[in-house]
Design a protein around this motif. Structure first.
Motif, PDB file in Angstrom:
ATOM      1  N   ALA A  23      48.096 -13.405  -7.526  1.00 20.95           N
ATOM      2  CA  ALA A  23      48.424 -13.610  -6.108  1.00 20.95           C
ATOM      3  C   ALA A  23      47.371 -12.974  -5.210  1.00 20.95           C
ATOM      4  O   ALA A  23      46.941 -13.575  -4.207  1.00 20.95           O
ATOM      5  CB  ALA A  23      49.798 -13.027  -5.800  1.00 20.95           C
ATOM      6  N   VAL A  24      46.931 -11.779  -5.545  1.00 20.33           N
ATOM      7  CA  VAL A  24      45.914 -11.107  -4.729  1.00 20.33           C
ATOM      8  C   VAL A  24      44.578 -11.818  -4.868  1.00 20.33           C
ATOM      9  O   VAL A  24      43.852 -12.017  -3.882  1.00 20.33           O
ATOM     10  CB  VAL A  24      45.809  -9.609  -5.128  1.00 20.33           C
ATOM     11  N   GLN A  25      44.245 -12.245  -6.088  1.00 18.42           N
ATOM     12  CA  GLN A  25      42.990 -12.971  -6.291  1.00 18.42           C
ATOM     13  C   GLN A  25      42.971 -14.261  -5.477  1.00 18.42           C
ATOM     14  O   GLN A  25      41.958 -14.620  -4.888  1.00 18.42           O
ATOM     15  CB  GLN A  25      42.795 -13.281  -7.787  1.00 18.42           C
ATOM     16  N   LYS A  26      44.122 -14.943  -5.410  1.00 20.49           N
ATOM     17  CA  LYS A  26      44.223 -16.174  -4.633  1.00 20.49           C
ATOM     18  C   LYS A  26      44.002 -15.878  -3.143  1.00 20.49           C
ATOM     19  O   LYS A  26      43.286 -16.607  -2.460  1.00 20.49           O
ATOM     20  CB  LYS A  26      45.605 -16.802  -4.856  1.00 20.49           C
ATOM     21  N   LEU A  79      47.572  -4.347  -9.519  1.00 19.13           N
ATOM     22  CA  LEU A  79      47.953  -5.160  -8.364  1.00 19.13           C
ATOM     23  C   LEU A  79      46.753  -5.923  -7.811  1.00 19.13           C
ATOM     24  O   LEU A  79      46.861  -7.113  -7.476  1.00 19.13           O
ATOM     25  CB  LEU A  79      48.512  -4.275  -7.256  1.00 19.13           C
ATOM     26  N   LEU A  80      45.626  -5.258  -7.709  1.00 14.93           N
ATOM     27  CA  LEU A  80      44.437  -5.912  -7.159  1.00 14.93           C
ATOM     28  C   LEU A  80      43.931  -7.037  -8.064  1.00 14.93           C
ATOM     29  O   LEU A  80      43.312  -7.983  -7.587  1.00 14.93           O
ATOM     30  CB  LEU A  80      43.331  -4.884  -6.932  1.00 14.93           C
TER      31      LEU A  80
END
Length: 137
Positions: free
Chosen positions: A125-128, A120-121
């Protein structure tokens, strides 16, 4: 104040149940690494014992196991269940308790959960979101 006030117990149980769980964890790990259980499944799999949780009365030990690489989890659980009586007797000889606890085996899900969180990390989307937060600072 009453003479019998409750002490706050540490997370995971009382100090005694944590200590007994750790003794049982070491005993089970030692039995498995020394090849004390003669079973073709257990002899061909390396099994880690990351945790043992004791019931408050110390009569039930839930032993969390994980086969190395996470392969054949159900086969390993079935083999441990099949040899539960033998393991209980061995634990009784190695750990000095009034009663040998009943044993219950479970797969340790923490590794899978940690891997899921890691994925997930690393998701786009999280990186953005992380990039947009660092741009604002």
């Amino acid at each position: 104040m009453s003479r019998h006030h409750q002490k706050s117990s540490p997370p995971g149980g009382s100090t005694r149940s944590l200590r007994v769980g750790e003794l049982i964890r070491h005993a089970v790990a030692e039995i498995l690494t020394q090849g004390g259980v003669h079973d073709p499944v257990l002899e061909t799999h390396l099994v880690t014992v990351p945790e043992v949780r004791m019931s408050p009365d110390l009569k039930l030990a839930t032993i969390y196991v994980m086969p190395l690489g996470g392969r054949d989890e159900q086969l390993v659980l079935d083999a441990l269940e099949h040899h539960k009586r033998f393991l209980r007797g061995e634990i009784a000889h190695r750990v000095n308790l009034k009663f040998a606890p009943e044993l219950r085996f479970r797969i340790d899900e923490r590794f899978a959960e940690a891997e899921r969180i890691d994925k997930l990390l690393r998701s786009p989307a999280v990186q953005k979101d992380l990039e947009s937060d660092s741009d604002q600072n």
